[in-house]
Design an enzyme around this catalytic site. Structure first.
Site, PDB file in Angstrom:
ATOM      1  N   ASP A 334     -14.866  -2.218  19.155  1.00  0.00           N
ATOM      2  CA  ASP A 334     -13.434  -2.212  18.844  1.00  0.00           C
ATOM      3  C   ASP A 334     -13.095  -1.177  17.778  1.00  0.00           C
ATOM      4  OD1 ASP A 334     -14.956  -3.806  17.034  1.00  0.00           O
ATOM      5  OD2 ASP A 334     -13.092  -4.586  16.178  1.00  0.00           O
ATOM      6  N   GLU A 335     -11.847  -0.778  17.790  1.00  0.00           N
ATOM      7  CA  GLU A 335     -11.195  -0.023  16.711  1.00  0.00           C
ATOM      8  C   GLU A 335     -11.947   1.247  16.299  1.00  0.00           C
ATOM      9  OE1 GLU A 335      -8.617  -3.313  14.341  1.00  0.00           O
ATOM     10  OE2 GLU A 335     -10.738  -3.271  13.801  1.00  0.00           O
TER      11      GLU A 335
END
Length: 563
Positions: A334-335
């Site tokens: 993620d991210e």
């Protein structure tokens, strides 16, 4: 004028959380004799005697150790509950003795604890005793939890109400999880075991253990010791292999799978503290983040173009596979911060070439990284879970299980629907079930609209920026209970009923020594033995009196007074 009482639905009146699939209740009662507690449970047939005898001992302790405690719940809500005792308690003054719960397991051999295992059970109780039937040992554990919750303390005796009683129960979803984050704050093994006790009480069956993040690296790796030596807050704040195995075994005894997470390639600043060449540091990008120390450092990511990165990842996954028996490993994903990656000249050149060919370079680079890491798992007998950013990386359907946390995104459908339509298995970890967000109360979690289909299950997530061993139980247990009932029972109770049922559950958790937060203005026995509590109070009073006396002496002595 008293509010007219509306009868609760039968499933709600059974005084069990999460509520069972079906319940048939009578109007009789029975009392349990603590003097014959050793004979309360008998394994009559089936497998797994060591596991079940350990569970028998655990539940005998839960049931009988609070004989001197106050009645389990008092609330003053006119017309809804009597202020002296809860309405679910029955008159057991002349009730017969209960006897024995006979446990019968359908399988003659042990069933591996894995996703989709049969957790169904049938519990039949009458005045003289009862029977618990389950296809597997894991269903038997769920049935024992239900039985323990049905036993109540009326101020004089441990009683069973609503007899004869029959419950047929099974979960709505196979994946019922709780994410614990050990990176932002270290969670000692005993703290995690206490959370496993809470998970078993809520019939949650999956501990998603977030073991690494930007702030610290927790795994004492034999193959890459520099990661923990440089990346932990302190040399003592790491998990050695024996610590990991202890958590796995404690979880198994409670019917909980453990899915470890190594978050990569993002959220990896701590890796670089031990091996700087593993990451793209981008200090300017980190420094300008308005979230500062809490989230700015999250932008640092593993270097996706260096062979050493994949050598380290391979070593770590091999070590984890040897400790964690579950078939799933969570790889994060993620991210990823594109601007951070572009601080590296190698990545910058790769990105320009990819962009010149019309590609989304960030998605292409993350996809290339992910495919190389995924290729490491089949020889280890493992499958991957990834956060929903993986949907942009071009992975083929079925390659991974998608953990959806950004379900607010409409494309034009929600992320979970997009993932399911593409052929991925889906775990639902929506922001509405984040236990660290101040606006997420037990009620909002309970009332969150869940997808009607296409899910393996879901998770409540306890991110660790603001939680450690001092406040974890208070922050997690009551709210996680709301998600747990939605995952086990499917359709929720009316909120007004759920509130009172949850207050009763909270009292049970307190009696087990778990510090669940209150739901409403009420009173519970605080657990433990009343004599011990009185001794503790007396000691505290004596200490306070001694402090007052000392202060008085200081006030009487000018030479002792501060300038």
């Amino acid at each position: 004028m008293a509010v007219k009482k509306k009868p609760w639905p039968t499933r709600d009146r059974a005084s069990v959380w999460p509520k069972p699939r079906t319940a048939v209740l009578g109007d009789g009662s029975a009392a349990l004799d603590p003097h014959v507690a050793a004979d309360l449970f008998i394994l009559e047939s089936g497998c797994c005697a060591p596991l079940l005898h350990a569970a028998f001992e655990r539940y005998r302790r839960y049931i009988f150790w609070t004989a001197d405690a106050l009645p389990h719940l008092r609330m003053r809500a006119t017309g809804l509950r009597d202020s002296a005792s809860p309405p679910e308690l029955c008159d057991a003054s002349s009730a017969p003795s209960f006897g024995t719960l006979r446990v019968r397991i359908g399988n003659g051999t042990a069933t591996p604890l894995q996703l989709g295992v049969d957790e169904s059970y049938t519990l039949a109780l009458h005045a003289g005793g009862g029977e618990l039937r389950a296809a597997s040992e894991w269903g038997a554990l769920r049935g024992l939890e239900t039985f323990a919750q049905l036993v109540q303390w009326d101020g004089r005796a441990h009683v069973l109400c609503w007899l004869p009683l029959t419950i047929d129960d099974a979960p709505e979803h196979a994946w019922r999880g709780l994410l614990l984050d050990s990176s932002r704050h270290f969670l000692p093994v005993p703290t995690i075991v206490r959370m496993l006790d809470g998970m078993a009480a809520l019939k949650l069956n999956t501990l998603h253990w977030h073991l690494s993040d930007a702030q610290s690296f927790r795994i004492a790796s034999a193959a890459v010791p520099a990661l923990a030596e440089g990346g932990a807050w302190h040399p003592s704040l790491v998990y050695a292999p024996d610590d990991l195995r202890a958590v796995v075994e404690a979880a198994r005894l409670r019917g909980v799978r453990v899915v470890p997470e190594l978050d990569m390639p993002g959220h990896s600043a701590s890796w670089g503290l031990g091996e700087p060449d593993l990451v793209v540091p981008c200090p300017k990008r980190v420094a300008i983040d308005d979230m500062g120390v809490e989230h700015g450092v999250d932008k640092v990511a593993l270097h996706p173009l260096r062979e050493r990165t994949y050598e380290v990842v391979a070593s770590l996954l091999t070590e984890l596979a040897a400790v964690f028996p579950d078939e799933y490993i969570h790889l994060g994903g993620d991210e990823i911060d594109a601007e951070c990656w572009l601080h590296d000249s190698e990545v910058n050149g790769w990105a320009r070439e990819a962009a010149s060919n019309g590609a989304d370079w960030k998605a292409a680079l993350q996809g290339a990284f992910t495919r190389r890491v995924l290729a490491l798992l089949p020889p280890l007998g493992k499958r991957a879970v990834l956060w929903d950013e993986a949907l942009e990386t071009g992975l083929p359907p079925g390659a991974v299980t998608i953990d959806v946390w950004r379900d607010w995104m409409k494309e034009p459908t929600e992320r979970h629907a997009r993932a399911a339509a593409a052929g991925f298995d889906v775990v639902w970890s929506c922001l509405g079930w984040y236990l660290d967000l101040p606006g997420n109360t037990w009620q909002s979690i309970y009332e969150t609209r869940m997808p009607s289909s296409g899910l393996l299950g879901g998770e409540a997530s306890s991110w660790g920026e603001h939680a450690d061993a001092t406040n974890l139980e208070q922050r997690v247990l009551t709210c996680a209970a709301a998600a747990a009932e939605r995952l086990w029972s499917g359709r929720p109770s009316a909120t007004a009923i759920a509130r009172q049922r949850l207050a009763s559950l909270r009292c049970r958790l307190l009696r087990r020594g778990l510090q669940a937060a209150p739901v409403i203005p009420d009173h519970c026995g605080l657990g433990g033995n009343a004599t011990e509590e009185a001794s503790l109070v007396a000691a505290l009073v004596a200490s306070a009196e001694a402090h007052v006396a000392f202060s008085a002496r200081v006030d009487d002595c000018p030479r002792c007074a501060p300038p």
